[in-house]
Design a protein around this motif. Structure first.
Motif, short mmCIF file in Angstrom:
data_model
loop_
_atom_site.label_atom_id
_atom_site.label_comp_id
_atom_site.label_asym_id
_atom_site.label_seq_id
_atom_site.Cartn_x
_atom_site.Cartn_y
_atom_site.Cartn_z
N GLU A 522 0.81 -1.22 0.00
CA GLU A 522 0.00 0.00 0.00
C GLU A 522 0.84 1.26 0.00
N HIS A 523 2.16 1.14 0.30
CA HIS A 523 3.05 2.31 0.33
C HIS A 523 3.86 2.46 -0.96
N LEU A 524 3.95 1.39 -1.75
CA LEU A 524 4.87 1.38 -2.89
C LEU A 524 4.55 2.48 -3.90
N SER A 525 3.27 2.75 -4.13
CA SER A 525 2.91 3.74 -5.14
C SER A 525 3.08 5.17 -4.64
N ARG A 526 3.37 5.34 -3.35
CA ARG A 526 3.42 6.70 -2.79
C ARG A 526 4.82 7.11 -2.32
N ILE A 527 5.80 6.28 -2.51
CA ILE A 527 7.09 6.55 -1.88
C ILE A 527 7.82 7.76 -2.45
N THR A 528 7.46 8.19 -3.67
CA THR A 528 8.09 9.40 -4.22
C THR A 528 7.21 10.64 -4.04
N ASP A 529 6.08 10.47 -3.32
CA ASP A 529 5.25 11.63 -3.03
C ASP A 529 5.96 12.53 -2.02
N PRO A 530 5.84 13.84 -2.18
CA PRO A 530 6.47 14.74 -1.20
C PRO A 530 5.90 14.51 0.21
#
Length: 584
Positions: A522-530
């Motif tokens: 669930e975190h993989l798609s958000r890891i480059t989000d600020p």
């Protein structure tokens, strides 16, 4: 007497006379034993309630009086108890005028003069004061104060030993001490706690209170003359019997239990509990009904507030995003200034090392011939605290190691300066990705070795060059390696770096693979989000991967993540070659 009896019955016949003689001699031992039974002389304090006191009939009473009488009954002893002033009774026992005292506090000084039974109770000594007096909690705080106590008591001995003699005031009894204090004389009184409480209650000394309830404790025992082991053993045996039969507890509760806090029965607990619980239940029922009415209004208002909070939170998040970017930029500026200053300070002394090292080598080579001659002529000798035979081989190697260490310091400082350098203009130039990777590894060599024992790097030969800013790519590589190190649960897990040329795509690739804990799906798609981070509690800002992704995208590259939770993560960094950039 026996002669008169025989003379008066001479007229009796022989058998009767014989019978009379038999009766007389048979009863003689009992008569002698009864006539010779010893009465034990006992002394006590006439004013030490509830342990020893004179009752309203003028008779001895109190805990120790009843206790001794019970012991005398079970042991078949005759006791004669007389109460008086304690100082006189103390001296009477010491001079052999009496056989024992009802109670005496045991001390090392008294133990040299008297013998003591097992303690029948423990007496706590307390400090009493008038209600308006400052509170004290120890004997030491009484220094310089006027202290009242009864003469020749145990605390008289103790305070005299502690050097309080000049500040002491005396009374003949504990009651006298407390009466003096109640009348306004002296500052404090030191009296045994239970006698003090008893005297205050019986004499209605309502302006006195105990301010320190246990400043000293003493064993309270029967005392006998030194060496009277027979009486001592009788008293100990009788005391043990009373404790086994329960008589001791009855006497204790009669005299001492009344001064202890009363125990509340279960009936009283239930009664008082009902008196409290019934009104409380009624109040609780009313509260529940009232709260139900409010609950609906609260839910409605909560939904409205939640909507407002969500909107404000979104606005604040956007504001924080811009603010944190400014802070990060300021940090990088400060880092560049700091690194430049530190590099200068390190390079100066390090340059001296590198400059002087050749001179040191030549100096040793010149001196070696002289030292060898001295060695052959005089034998081994200490050279720098080490035998010359060893130092001759060690010193050249030491000089080499110092020289290499200084060169390594210079390389690290140069790498730091390059990494933290702030370019005023974006300078794009061709560079070799392998060189950038090697510099990044050197920069965080300590972090790598503290995180894993299995670090492997494989660089492809003759990689095509890419166009961009080498320092910014170093920043990305450093960030990716540090993240990989932080993902490892222990040093047995490994990290591998690989570079290669993807000819069909016309790009150079860096792949970093770790055997760490992985990234949750669930975190993989958000890891480059600020500002997205799972390490907020350890100081993570959530900007590292976001900034790295932005840098790579600026140069037309890509940053991709593949991870299996609990197994590891693979990061793939791709940059276009110069030829592909030209074609584009």
């Amino acid at each position: 007497m026996l002669h008169q009896i025989i003379h008066s019955i001479r007229w009796l016949r022989f058998p009767a006379t014989l019978t009379l003689f038999f009766l007389l001699f048979a009863t003689a031992p009992f008569t002698e034993a009864f006539a010779g039974e010893k009465t034990i002389r006992v002394g006590g304090n006439h004013d030490y309630p509830p342990y020893e006191l004179v009752d309203k009939n003028g008779q001895p009473a109190g805990f120790t009086v009843d206790l001794l009488r019970a012991i005398a009954e079970v042991m078949g002893m005759n006791v004669d108890i007389h109460l008086g002033e304690w100082a006189k009774r103390h001296d009477d026992l010491k001079n052999g005028m009496i056989d024992m005292t009802l109670g005496m506090n045991n001390s090392e000084e008294r133990d040299k003069i008297f013998d003591f039974t097992s303690p029948h109770t423990i007496v706590q000594q307390a400090i009493f004061a008038r209600r308006d007096s400052p509170v004290v909690s120890s004997l030491e705080q009484l220094r310089g104060k006027k202290v009242i106590l009864h003469r020749n008591g145990i605390m008289h001995e103790r305070l005299r030993q502690l050097g309080f003699e000049k500040d002491l005031m005396y009374a003949d009894t504990p009651a006298g001490s407390l009466r003096l204090l109640a009348s306004g004389q002296g500052d404090y009184a030191v009296v045994a706690l239970l006698p003090g409480m008893y005297i205050i209650r019986e004499n209605k000394l309502t302006n006195l209170v105990p301010v320190a309830r246990n400043v000293a404790s003493f064993k309270f025992s029967f005392a006998v003359r030194d060496g009277n082991t027979e009486l001592l053993s009788q008293l100990n045996e009788g005391l043990a019997i009373l404790k086994k039969t329960g008589q001791y507890q009855v006497i204790y509760d009669k005299w001492l239990g009344v001064l202890e806090p009363a125990r509340v029965s279960w009936e009283k607990v239930i009664q008082y509990g009902a008196m409290v619980l019934v009104p409380l239940m009624l109040l609780l029922t009313g509260t529940v009904v009232w709260s139900r009415t409010l609950q609906k209004k609260v839910i409605q208002r909560t939904e409205e507030l939640a909507q407002e909070v969500a909107e404000k939170k979104l606005a604040l998040e956007e504001l924080r995003l811009h603010q944190d970017k400014l802070i990060q930029a300021d940090k990088m500026t400060s880092l560049g200034i700091l690194v430049s200053g530190v590099a200068h300070e390190i390079n100066n002394p390090n340059g001296l090392i590198l400059l002087n090292m050749p001179t040191l080598k030549e100096a040793f080579q010149d001196a070696e011939t002289i030292l060898d001659g001295y060695f052959h002529e005089h034998g081994d000798f200490a050279f720098g605290g080490i035998p010359y035979s060893r130092m001759r081989d060690m010193l050249p190697q030491l000089l080499v190691e110092i020289n290499e260490g200084a060169k390594r310091i210079r390389r690290i400082v140069d790498d730091l300066k390059d990494f933290a350098r702030l370019d005023k203009t974006e300078c794009l130039e061709p560079f070799d990705l392998n060189d950038v990777v090697c510099v990044a590894v050197r920069l965080i060599d300590t972090t790598i070795h503290s995180s894993t024992n299995r670090f492997m790097i494989t660089c492809a030969d003759n990689l095509p060059k890419v166009l961009g800013n080498a320092q910014r790519i170093e920043q990305v590589v450093v960030n990716l390696i540090v993240n990989a190190c932080q993902a490892l649960p222990n040093k047995t897990r490994g990290i591998s770096l690989t570079t290669y040329y993807d000819r069909p795509e016309g790009s150079v690739v860096l792949q970093i693979k770790d055997d760490g804990i992985g990234i949750a799906p669930e975190h993989l798609s958000r890891i480059t989000d600020p500002f997205f981070t799972t390490k907020r509690e350890s100081g993570g800002t959530g900007l590292g991967l976001s900034v790295s992704n932005s840098i790579i995208k600026d140069y037309g590259g890509s940053l991709e993540f593949a991870s299996t939770f609990g197994v590891g993560t693979t990061v793939t960094l791709t940059l276009r070659t110069i030829e592909q950039e030209t074609l584009k």
